[in-house]
Design a protein around this motif. Structure first.
Motif, PDB file in Angstrom:
ATOM      1  N   SER A 126     -19.193   5.014   3.301  1.00  0.00           N
ATOM      2  CA  SER A 126     -19.324   6.463   3.354  1.00  0.00           C
ATOM      3  C   SER A 126     -19.233   7.170   2.015  1.00  0.00           C
ATOM      4  O   SER A 126     -19.616   8.334   1.903  1.00  0.00           O
ATOM      5  N   SER A 127     -18.711   6.495   0.972  1.00  0.00           N
ATOM      6  CA  SER A 127     -18.569   7.147  -0.329  1.00  0.00           C
ATOM      7  C   SER A 127     -18.568   6.085  -1.417  1.00  0.00           C
ATOM      8  O   SER A 127     -18.773   4.897  -1.144  1.00  0.00           O
ATOM      9  N   ASP A 184     -14.011   6.642   3.479  1.00  0.00           N
ATOM     10  CA  ASP A 184     -13.213   6.750   4.708  1.00  0.00           C
ATOM     11  C   ASP A 184     -13.686   5.804   5.800  1.00  0.00           C
ATOM     12  O   ASP A 184     -12.902   5.423   6.683  1.00  0.00           O
ATOM     13  N   THR A 185     -14.974   5.466   5.792  1.00  0.00           N
ATOM     14  CA  THR A 185     -15.519   4.598   6.831  1.00  0.00           C
ATOM     15  C   THR A 185     -16.426   3.536   6.219  1.00  0.00           C
ATOM     16  O   THR A 185     -17.071   3.752   5.185  1.00  0.00           O
ATOM     17  N   THR A 225     -13.327   3.292  10.787  1.00  0.00           N
ATOM     18  CA  THR A 225     -12.360   3.816   9.831  1.00  0.00           C
ATOM     19  C   THR A 225     -11.851   2.710   8.910  1.00  0.00           C
ATOM     20  O   THR A 225     -11.322   1.697   9.360  1.00  0.00           O
ATOM     21  N   ARG A 226     -12.039   2.917   7.646  1.00  0.00           N
ATOM     22  CA  ARG A 226     -11.486   2.058   6.602  1.00  0.00           C
ATOM     23  C   ARG A 226     -11.167   2.966   5.418  1.00  0.00           C
ATOM     24  O   ARG A 226     -12.062   3.469   4.755  1.00  0.00           O
ATOM     25  N   GLU A 227      -9.884   3.188   5.175  1.00  0.00           N
ATOM     26  CA  GLU A 227      -9.462   4.160   4.181  1.00  0.00           C
ATOM     27  C   GLU A 227      -9.259   3.514   2.822  1.00  0.00           C
ATOM     28  O   GLU A 227      -8.245   2.899   2.549  1.00  0.00           O
ATOM     29  N   ARG A 228     -10.264   3.650   1.986  1.00  0.00           N
ATOM     30  CA  ARG A 228     -10.247   3.247   0.591  1.00  0.00           C
ATOM     31  C   ARG A 228     -10.352   1.741   0.345  1.00  0.00           C
ATOM     32  O   ARG A 228     -10.548   1.313  -0.775  1.00  0.00           O
ATOM     33  N   THR A 232      -4.111   1.395   5.166  1.00  0.00           N
ATOM     34  CA  THR A 232      -4.228   2.843   5.040  1.00  0.00           C
ATOM     35  C   THR A 232      -3.746   3.260   3.661  1.00  0.00           C
ATOM     36  O   THR A 232      -2.576   3.082   3.322  1.00  0.00           O
ATOM     37  N   ARG A 274      -3.378   6.347   1.071  1.00  0.00           N
ATOM     38  CA  ARG A 274      -3.402   7.815   1.075  1.00  0.00           C
ATOM     39  C   ARG A 274      -2.594   8.387  -0.085  1.00  0.00           C
ATOM     40  O   ARG A 274      -1.807   7.693  -0.710  1.00  0.00           O
ATOM     41  N   THR A 330      -7.968  13.242  -5.024  1.00  0.00           N
ATOM     42  CA  THR A 330      -8.539  12.360  -4.010  1.00  0.00           C
ATOM     43  C   THR A 330      -8.046  10.929  -4.210  1.00  0.00           C
ATOM     44  O   THR A 330      -8.273  10.335  -5.269  1.00  0.00           O
TER      45      THR A 330
END
Length: 512
Positions: free
Chosen positions: A159-160, A179-180, A185-188, A204, A206, A215
C-alpha cells in the motif's frame, strides 16, 4: 546529526592517497590491526541523481534510486549520458555499464531497497513505483539476473513505499511505511514467499518520537535464518503493543513476528535506525537523529542473545554499514567522534566514510571523502561489496574533492598516491648542532608515515609518526656536524608503498 550546512573542503591539502595498511592503535581501545581498503577511488560511472540502494549478484552491481541518466567517469553533467530511469547495472570489476536497464516509474518514481536472493538468481526491489519495465507493479518487483527480465511470480500489492528488504531461501521480508500487503493488514513489515504468497508472520509497528517525521516506518531489516530471528530498525516507539522499552530497534521471531528482543536503552528519543546488516555472528546498525543528545553513530550486537558488543558516539547521521574482513565500513557525515577511540573532535569538515575495527570500534585511518551533495545533503546512502570492491552510492557530487556524482568504488589495491611532503625548516642554536623542524603530514589510508631526511643529497636518518588530518604533530631532528659548516637538507615521506617528492633543499650553517 542531520545538518544542512555547506560542505567545506579540507583546508589541509592532501594528495589522493592510498595503500591498505595496518594502523597504529589510536585512543584507549586497541584495534586488532585490521587492514583497510585503499582510499583511492576507482574509475566509476556517475548518475545525475541520488542512489538509494544497491545489490550485487553474479558479477553485476545493480543500482537503484532517483535518477534519469548515467554518464562516464570524469564527465560533466549532460556529457556522454545514457538513459537510465531509477535503475542501472554495472560490471562489478570493470565498472562498465550494462544494457540491463528496465525503467521504474510511477509513484514518486524511486527505488529505495534492493536485495539479491541467496542463489543470486533474483534481485528483489522495493520503493515507490507502479511500473517495472513494461509491467505494472505495486512498490515491489523482482529482476531475473539471467536475462534482465522483470519476474512474473513475485508481485505483491503493497500500500505504500517499501524502504527495506531482506531475503532467505524461502522468505522475503519487506519493511516500510505501508499498512496493507496483498489486501491484508500488515503494519510496516511483512513476510512473503518467493511466489508472492503472504505468510502469517505479523508484527504491529507504531508510534514515533521524531517530531519532523511523525509517520512510523521500518527503514532496515536483517535476517538470521539460522536463529529464526529478524532484527528491524526504523522510526517507531511501539512493537506488538509494547508501551515502554522499545524504540527504533526490535528483534522478532522470524516465523510469527513476536518480539524476542526489545533492545531497551539502545536508541534514544529523537534517533532512528537507518541501516542494519549481519555477518552471521553480530548485527550492525547505523542511526540518525535530530536535536541534542541523539545517537547518530553505529552499534554492534550479538545475534544470538541481543547483547550489545559496542556502540560509538559519533555525530553525523549514519545511513549505511557494511562489515568486511574485520572492518565495519560506513557512510555518514560524521563531524564529531571525539569520544570514540581513534576519533576526531568536532570539526567543520564532515567525514563521509569511516572504517572501524569490528573487534573494538576503533576508527581506522581510512578517510576517503565526499561532499554532502544534493537532496537532503547526507552524502553516502548505500554500500555493497562486490568481488572485493566496495561500491558506494548516495547524494554526493564529489569524491576526494574531485567531481564525481552518485557512485564511487574502492578496492584493496592498487595504491596510487603518496603523502604530501611537509615543509622543512632548519636552525642552529648551538655549536655544531643543526635542528630540523617540520609538521607531520597525513594519509587518507595509513596512520603511520615514515619521514626520510637527507643531508647533502645522502640519506641520513628516518622517523616514524602516527598522524591524522586533524592531528598533525610537530616533528624535529637534531644533526651533529662540524662547527661552521653549511649543509643542505631535504625530506621525503613514504606510506610504505609510495614516496613523496623531496621538499627542499634547506641550507643551514652550523654555529661555530
Amino acid at each position: 546529526m542531520r545538518q544542512r550546512s555547506r560542505h567545506i573542503n579540507l583546508l589541509l591539502a592532501a594528495a589522493v592517497l592510498g595503500t591498505a595498511s595496518t594502523v597504529m592503535a589510536a585512543g584507549p581501545a586497541q584495534a586488532a590491526g585490521e587492514p583497510t581498503l585503499t582510499a583511492d577511488p576507482l574509475s566509476t560511472w556517475q548518475t545525475d541523481g541520488i542512489v538509494w540502494a544497491m545489490a550485487y549478484a553474479k558479477g553485476i552491481v545493480y543500482v537503484g534510486g532517483t535518477f534519469t541518466h548515467i554518464r562516464p567517469p570524469g564527465a560533466a553533467p549532460g556529457t556522454g549520458e545514457l538513459a537510465r530511469t531509477n535503475f542501472a547495472a554495472f560490471d562489478a570489476k570493470t565498472g562498465q555499464p550494462l544494457s540491463c536497464a528496465p525503467a521504474f516509474t510511477g509513484g514518486t518514481g524511486t527505488i529505495r531497497a534492493m536485495k539479491a536472493s541467496p542463489d543470486g538468481s533474483l534481485i528483489y526491489l522495493g520503493g515507490s513505483f507502479s511500473k517495472a519495465g513494461s509491467v505494472g507493479r505495486s512498490n515491489t518487483a523482482t529482476l531475473n539476473t539471467a536475462d534482465c527480465t522483470i519476474g512474473s511470480a513475485w508481485k505483491p500489492t503493497v500500500s505504500s513505499t517499501v524502504r527495506a528488504i531482506d531475503v532467505t531461501a524461502d522468505t522475503v521480508y519487506v519493511g516500510g511505511g505501508f499498512d496493507t500487503v496483498q489486501g491484508q493488514t500488515r503494519e510496516r513489515i511483512a513476510a512473503l514467499r518467493p511466489t508472492g504468497d503472504l505468510l502469517p508472520f505479523k508484527a504491529t509497528i507504531r508510534g514515533s518520537s521524531v517530531s519532523n517525521d511523525p509517520t512510523p516506518a521500518v527503514n532496515a531489516i536483517t535476517v538470521a535464518p539460522q536463529l529464526n530471528k529478524v532484527i528491524i530498525g526504523g522510526r517507531f516507539t511501539s512493537v506488538n503493543g509494547s508501551l515502554f522499552g522499545v524504540h527504533a530497534l526490535a528483534g522478532l521471531n522470524a516465523t510469527t513476528g513476536k518480539t524476542v528482543h526489545s533492545f531497551t536503552g539502545w536508541i534514544p528519543n529523537r534517533s532512528a535506525v537507518k541501516a542494519l546488516v549481519n555477518d552471521g555472528t553480530n548485527f550492525y546498525l547505523g542511526a540518525e537523529g535530530s536535536g541534542g543528545g541523539v545517537f547518530d553513530g553505529r552499534a554492534a550486537g550479538r545475534l544470538s542473545d541481543g547483547s550489545q558488543v559496542w556502540k560509538d558516539t559519533c555525530l553525523g547521521a549514519t545511513q549505511a554499514v557494511l562489515p568486511y574482513k574485520g572492518v565495519l565500513y560506513s557512510g555518514s557525515h560524521a563531524h564529531n567522534c571525539s569520544s570514540t577511540p581513534g576519533g576526531f573532535p568536532d570539526i567543520e569538515n564532515r567525514q563521509h566514510f569511516l572504517a572501524q575495527s569490528i573487534s573494538d570500534k576503533t576508527i581506522l585511518p581510512w578517510f576517503p571523502d565526499t561532499n554532502d551533495g544534493i537532496g537532503e545533503q547526507i552524502g553516502p546512502r548505500a554500500l555493497t561489496m562486490a568481488d572485493g570492491i566496495l561500491w558506494a552510492g548516495g547524494e554526493f557530487t564529489t569524491v576526494n574533492e574531485k567531481a564525481q556524482q552518485g557512485l564511487t568504488r574502492f578496492a584493496a589495491a592498487p595504491d596510487t598516491g603518496a603523502p604530501q611532503v611537509p615543509i622543512l625548516s632548519g636552525t642552529s642554536s648551538s655549536r655544531g648542532k643543526i635542528t630540523l623542524n617540520w609538521k607531520a603530514s597525513w594519509d587518507r589510508d595509513n596512520g603511520v608515515l615514515t619521514y626520510k631526511i637527507y643531508r647533502d643529497g645522502v640519506y641520513l636518518t628516518s622517523r616514524n609518526q602516527d598522524s591524522r588530518y586533524w592531528n598533525r604533530p610537530n616533528m624535529s631532528f637534531t644533526d651533529t656536524v662540524d662547527p661552521g659548516t653549511q649543509h643542505r637538507y631535504s625530506i621525503e615521506v613514504t606510506d610504505g608503498t609510495n614516496v613523496s617528492g623531496r621538499n627542499g633543499p634547506v641550507y643551514v650553517t652550523a654555529k661555530s
